[in-house]
Write a protein that holds these residues in place. Structure first.
Motif, mmCIF file in Angstrom:
data_model
loop_
_atom_site.group_PDB
_atom_site.id
_atom_site.type_symbol
_atom_site.label_atom_id
_atom_site.label_comp_id
_atom_site.label_asym_id
_atom_site.label_seq_id
_atom_site.Cartn_x
_atom_site.Cartn_y
_atom_site.Cartn_z
ATOM 1 N N GLU A 25 15.603 -1.495 41.767
ATOM 2 C CA GLU A 25 14.746 -1.220 42.629
ATOM 3 C C GLU A 25 15.063 0.149 43.373
ATOM 4 N N VAL A 26 14.285 0.955 43.770
ATOM 5 C CA VAL A 26 14.658 2.180 44.920
ATOM 6 C C VAL A 26 14.650 1.616 46.246
ATOM 7 N N THR A 27 15.799 1.722 46.964
ATOM 8 C CA THR A 27 15.861 1.104 48.366
ATOM 9 C C THR A 27 14.589 2.049 49.391
ATOM 10 N N ALA A 28 14.413 1.143 50.238
ATOM 11 C CA ALA A 28 13.314 1.518 51.156
ATOM 12 C C ALA A 28 13.412 2.995 51.662
ATOM 13 N N GLY A 29 12.472 4.016 51.496
ATOM 14 C CA GLY A 29 12.388 5.140 52.078
ATOM 15 C C GLY A 29 13.262 5.896 50.747
ATOM 16 N N GLY A 30 14.136 5.309 49.660
ATOM 17 C CA GLY A 30 14.791 6.385 49.054
ATOM 18 C C GLY A 30 14.190 7.194 48.174
ATOM 19 N N GLU A 31 12.807 7.037 47.903
ATOM 20 C CA GLU A 31 12.073 7.983 46.951
ATOM 21 C C GLU A 31 11.796 9.405 47.626
ATOM 22 N N ARG A 32 12.014 9.441 49.142
ATOM 23 C CA ARG A 32 12.028 10.665 49.884
ATOM 24 C C ARG A 32 13.290 11.505 49.553
ATOM 25 N N LEU A 33 14.241 10.877 48.952
ATOM 26 C CA LEU A 33 15.508 11.695 48.900
ATOM 27 C C LEU A 33 15.615 12.244 47.498
ATOM 28 N N LEU A 34 14.806 11.789 46.694
ATOM 29 C CA LEU A 34 14.556 12.238 45.368
ATOM 30 C C LEU A 34 13.687 13.596 45.191
ATOM 31 N N ALA A 35 12.858 13.979 46.280
ATOM 32 C CA ALA A 35 12.267 15.396 46.371
ATOM 33 C C ALA A 35 13.017 16.559 45.975
ATOM 34 N N GLY A 36 12.464 17.673 45.227
ATOM 35 C CA GLY A 36 13.270 18.750 45.478
ATOM 36 C C GLY A 36 14.410 19.074 44.521
ATOM 37 N N GLY A 37 14.503 18.196 43.507
ATOM 38 C CA GLY A 37 15.413 18.454 42.705
ATOM 39 C C GLY A 37 15.431 17.756 41.355
ATOM 40 N N ARG A 38 16.336 18.106 40.622
ATOM 41 C CA ARG A 38 16.031 17.466 38.866
ATOM 42 C C ARG A 38 16.921 16.207 38.743
ATOM 43 N N LEU A 39 16.400 15.131 38.565
ATOM 44 C CA LEU A 39 17.047 13.812 38.604
ATOM 45 C C LEU A 39 18.012 13.794 37.314
ATOM 46 N N VAL A 40 18.921 13.348 37.513
ATOM 47 C CA VAL A 40 20.028 12.782 36.480
ATOM 48 C C VAL A 40 20.470 11.694 36.850
ATOM 49 N N VAL A 41 20.416 10.545 35.842
ATOM 50 C CA VAL A 41 20.829 9.041 36.136
ATOM 51 C C VAL A 41 22.205 9.251 35.531
ATOM 52 N N VAL A 42 23.177 8.893 36.284
ATOM 53 C CA VAL A 42 24.528 8.782 35.731
ATOM 54 C C VAL A 42 25.423 7.493 35.764
ATOM 55 N N ASP A 43 26.042 7.216 34.826
ATOM 56 C CA ASP A 43 26.947 6.243 34.724
ATOM 57 C C ASP A 43 28.400 6.522 33.849
ATOM 58 N N ASP A 44 29.380 5.526 33.799
ATOM 59 C CA ASP A 44 30.437 5.862 33.233
ATOM 60 C C ASP A 44 30.362 5.690 31.858
ATOM 61 N N LEU A 45 29.689 5.005 31.366
ATOM 62 C CA LEU A 45 29.665 4.444 29.980
ATOM 63 C C LEU A 45 28.095 3.984 29.363
ATOM 64 N N MET A 46 27.502 4.500 28.319
ATOM 65 C CA MET A 46 26.666 4.164 27.801
ATOM 66 C C MET A 46 26.712 3.087 26.416
ATOM 67 N N THR A 47 26.446 2.091 26.197
ATOM 68 C CA THR A 47 26.743 1.272 25.140
ATOM 69 C C THR A 47 25.282 0.932 24.403
ATOM 70 N N THR A 48 24.436 -0.054 24.930
ATOM 71 C CA THR A 48 23.308 -0.082 24.408
ATOM 72 C C THR A 48 22.086 0.667 25.139
#
Length: 289
Positions: free
Chosen positions: A184-207
């Motif tokens: 889940e997104v932390t309380a109020g965290g959605e406000r930090l997502l404004a004004g940018g292009r979102l890229v989810v990042v991780d070290d590794l993708m398997t499945t």
């Protein structure tokens, strides 16, 4: 304290290369080249989980790259974060720009910054390791992007809202079930997502299960914000929703469900993408792009 002590010992004590064991160097030239010597490419797991965004990976998960990621994550080789972050930044740059797949790489195109959203580690894993490896790499990647002219910042807004099992011994279906609804997104965290292009990042993708669940949580939070706190999904475009056969892999059940994104109307102005340092070699071979 544990992470601070590792940082100090990395600076003071000579170390062998974490990738190949070459003496008295934290990362030899050959292993550094293995991390950044190829152009990042799109990767897709088989089967592809519903809701998985377009994913780009810097390099295949094999050999020295595998050893470097494990050394950073499990053995606290914190000095590797910079090189791994640079590789991750390359995968982020390869993501399509705001105009979609035909708009070219994300790079410097379009207004606003690139927002890197790290997939969160379980709290027990962070305690055991003494650090959060994905967040550390995301911070390094954001710094590398800024250094090369792309505005970027890290928005660590995802958290686990329930306990999950260790994924190591689970197959693709079990991983999806294990992670369903776990983030889940932390309380109020959605406000930090404004004004940018979102890229989810991780070290590794398997499945792809972790990236798909992270994307679901982000979409849900953004939909909820636009609807005054009520999460509503509309079945948007489901390109490739049908099954297709991959003829080059006769030794497997070759049916793939393509469900790149569930698009909520008037919510995500920019496409949601994902980037990882590494992915299995066969996930590169499916697309050959």
């Amino acid at each position: 304290m544990r992470g601070w002590w590792r940082d100090l010992t990395d600076l003071v004590l000579p170390a062998d290369c974490a990738g190949c064991g070459a003496p008295r160097t934290e990362l030899c030239l050959r292993c550094r080249t293995a991390l950044g010597g190829a152009a990042p490419r799109r990767v897709r797991p088989v089967p592809e989980p519903p809701g998985l965004p377009v994913v780009h990976a810097a390099v295949p998960y094999a050999g020295e790259v595998r050893a470097l990621l494990l050394a950073h994550k499990e053995r606290g080789a914190l000095a590797l974060a910079g090189a791994l972050g640079a590789a991750l930044a390359g995968a982020v740059r390869a993501c399509p720009g705001p105009g979609g797949p035909g708009a070219g790489p994300m790079g410097r195109r379009g207004p606003g910054s690139v927002l890197l959203v790290p997939v969160p580690s379980a709290r027990w894993a962070v305690r055991a390791r003494g650090h959060d490896p994905v967040r550390r790499m995301a911070l390094a990647a954001a710094g590398e992007l800024r250094r090369t002219g792309t505005p970027a910042r890290v928005a660590a807004v995802l958290r686990q809202r329930r306990a999950v099992a260790d994924q190591a011994e689970l197959d693709a279906r079990q991983r999806l079930e294990n992670l369903a609804g776990a983030l889940e997104v932390t309380a109020g965290g959605e406000r930090l997502l404004a004004g940018g292009r979102l890229v989810v990042v991780d070290d590794l993708m398997t499945t792809g299960a972790s990236l798909a669940e992270a994307a679901r949580a982000l979409r849900e939070a953004l939909v909820s914000r636009r609807n005054g706190g009520t999460a509503v999904y509309a079945a948007g475009t489901r390109e490739g929703r049908g099954e297709r056969r991959i003829g080059a892999r006769p030794d497997r059940k070759n049916w793939v469900h393509g469900a790149p994104e569930i698009v909520a109307p008037n919510v995500i102005g920019e496409a949601l993408h994902a980037a990882v340092v590494a992915a299995p070699r066969d996930s590169f071979e499916i697309n050959r792009n």
